[in-house]
Structure formats: structure tokens, C-alpha cells
Scaffold this motif. Structure first.
Motif: not given
Length: 314
Positions: A95-97, A128-136
Motif C-alpha cells: 500500500l502506498v499512502v 494499492f494506493v490511498a489518497s488522504v484528505n488531511y486538511t484541517t
């Protein structure tokens, strides 16, 4: 008098004050995102990338969208998981994050589709590739995105069997502020039982104190609102040691947003500490390499994929 469940007696006036204060706090939290968008509007380049990404046709294969990995007071934080193409998940796939760029406050997980060819090539490799919304929201400062990145990695580790990837083959990848988060998460989660195959950061901040002093060019003033001690705590360069996962860095020497020395100094510090690091510098590259040719981008992808293969096979 009014008696509440704790047994403490409160006057009606006190209760009214508490109710008004609670409503005011709730309203404040509700409007903060709107206030943030007015005070720190999304940069035109980031806004354009988000729009372009959303207009792209759907990608091939299976995609799990808008998975909630964390809930806080004002929002749900989400990520997308792209399954490998041409491979049936059996629990052995890496998995690549991915963490997007956007100055910690802006951007969107969908912008991974700007690098749609690289995304496809990673999936064709069986990843697998996960794309993350971290913006706060800005009321949490720079620590909010860092903690969100860690929460996303923790959630992905817990959900590995649900989707079919190997939780022991994790690579973290980020661009600009997202690269900072990849380096921070990869440097500070070992005590929580996580190990990473590699960390990959493009055009990324590593020393926020130096950013405050000018390494962010015209944006350096933004860092002056943070105490220096806090900037030190959130600087990946202060976490280098021989046990750090292998690190790959790409940076453009003409970067006018994050000075190239952010990567060169980090690489030197990690080498001095006995760690493993590879640094690729691009003499004509500006921030995030948006000014370079498709041919150069393809070469960058190929170099990164080779690095991924080597590290995942160890």
C-alpha cells in the motif's frame, strides 16, 4: 435553583450563561471553515488542480471513495483507496499512502488524479494506493494535519484485511506540505508498532525553523506566528536517525516556494545519522515540477517506481 446530574446546584442565570456560551462555541466551530476560506483563500494553482482533477473521467478499476478515517468536532476526515489493476487482492499487495499538497490548509485527495499516469502505473505494479484528505482548520495549527496523517495511517493499518493489502508493506508519499506529513508520520510512528518500507517526499519542507527564517521565500512570514519550539517539534529534520525508513527525495533547484536546501540539508542530516537516503535534484525544476516536461515527469515516475520495487522487496 437548578440541580444537574452531578449534584451541583446552579442558578438560572448561570445556566443561561452556560447555554449561551455553548451555542456561541458551536456557531464558531460551524463558521470557522467559512472564515478560513475568506482569510486564507485557496491559491489559484491549487484551486485549478482540484477543479481539473474533478473533471477528469473516472479511473479504471475498483476505487473506494470517501472512507471516513477520523471524526472531529467540525468535520469528518476522509480518504480514497484505489485497488491494483489486473491483480486480485490476496493480502500480499503493498500500500502506498499519498498526501496531497496545499500549504497544509488547502488541496484535496482527488488531486492524485493530476498524476493519473503515475497512479495507474503504481496500480499496475500491484500496489494499492490511498489518497488522504488531511486538511484541517487553522485553529488547530500545523499540528492538526500531522495528527490527521498519523490517524489515517493508523486507520489504514487496522483496515488492511478488509481491503486486502499487506499492513507490513506500507510506503508513504507526499508532495510539498504532503511530503512534510509523510516524513513526519514515518518518523514518529515507530513506537506505535508501525514500520514503513519507504518515505518519498517531493518539494517538501523538512525544517520549519529555516522556513520561518526565509526558506519559504515570500511565505516565510506565515511561520512567524508559531513559536520556534513548536516549529522544531514539527520539523522532520529533528527526527532523523539510523532507524528511519529509507527516504527518497525529489526537489527542483528553482523552487520558489520551498527552498531546495530543505531537501539537501535533510539528506545530509540523515546520511550523517547513518540512515538511508536518495536525493534527486532537478536544475530547472520549480515547485512540484509543474514547469517541467512530460518526458521528465515520466522519468521521475520510473525512478520512483524502481525505488518502490526495491524497498517493497526487502
Amino acid at each position: 435553583m437548578i440541580v444537574i446530574f452531578t449534584g451541583m446546584k446552579l442558578s438560572r442565570r448561570t445556566v443561561r450563561v452556560l447555554v449561551i456560551a455553548a451555542v456561541a462555541i458551536a456557531v464558531l466551530l460551524f463558521v470557522l471553515p467559512a472564515v478560513q476560506s475568506m482569510v486564507t483563500p485557496m491559491p489559484d494553482m491549487v484551486d485549478e488542480m482540484v477543479r481539473e482533477s474533478k473533471e477528469k473521467p473516472p479511473v479504471e478499476g475498483t476505487v473506494h471513495q470517501d472512507l471516513v478515517y477520523k471524526r472531529d468536532v467540525i468535520r469528518r476526515h476522509r480518504l480514497d483507496i484505489y485497488e491494483p489493476v489486473g491483480v486480485e487482492p490476496d493480502g500480499t499487495q503493498p500500500l502506498v499512502v499519498f498526501f496531497h499538497g496545499g500549504s497544509w490548509l488547502h488541496g484535496d485527495k482527488v488531486t492524485i488524479r493530476i498524476i493519473d499516469r503515475f497512479l495507474r502505473r503504481m496500480r499496475e505494479e500491484g500496489y494499492f494506493v490511498a489518497s488522504v484528505n488531511y486538511t484541517t482548520s487553522f485553529y488547530r495549527g500545523l499540528g492538526g494535519p500531522v495528527e490527521n496523517a498519523r490517524e489515517a495511517v493508523r486507520w489504514l493499518g487496522e483496515e488492511a484485511s478488509r481491503f486486502g493489502y499487506d499492513p507490513h508493506k506500507l510506503g508513504l508519499y507526499g508532495v510539498s506540505s504532503g511530503g512534510h506529513l509523510a516524513l513526519m508520520a514515518g518518523s514518529t510512528m515507530e513506537e506505535q508498532g508501525f514500520s514503513f518500507s519507504f518515505l518519498f517526499a517531493e518539494s517538501s519542507p523538512t525544517d520549519l525553523v529555516a522556513m520561518k527564517e526565509g526558506d519559504a521565500f515570500e511565505h516565510s512570514g506565515v511561520f512567524r506566528v508559531f513559536p520556534e519550539r513548536r516549529l522544531e517539534q514539527l520539523s522532520p529534520i529533528n527526527y532523523v536517525d539510523a532507524d528511519l525508513p529509507p527516504v527518497l527525495l525529489f526537489h527542483g533547484e528553482q523552487d520558489q516556494t520551498v527552498h531546495v536546501s530543505q531537501s539537501t540539508r535533510y539528506a545530509e542530516a540523515l546520511e550523517d545519522a547513518g540512515g538511508s537516503v536518495e536525493l534527486a535534484l532537478y536544475p530547472d525544476g520549480d515547485h512540484a515540477f509543474l514547469n517541467l516536461s512530460d518526458e521528465v515527469w515520466y522519468g521521475q515516475e520510473t525512478r520512483a517506481l524502481q525505488y518502490f520495487r526495491e524497498q517493497f522487496s526487502r
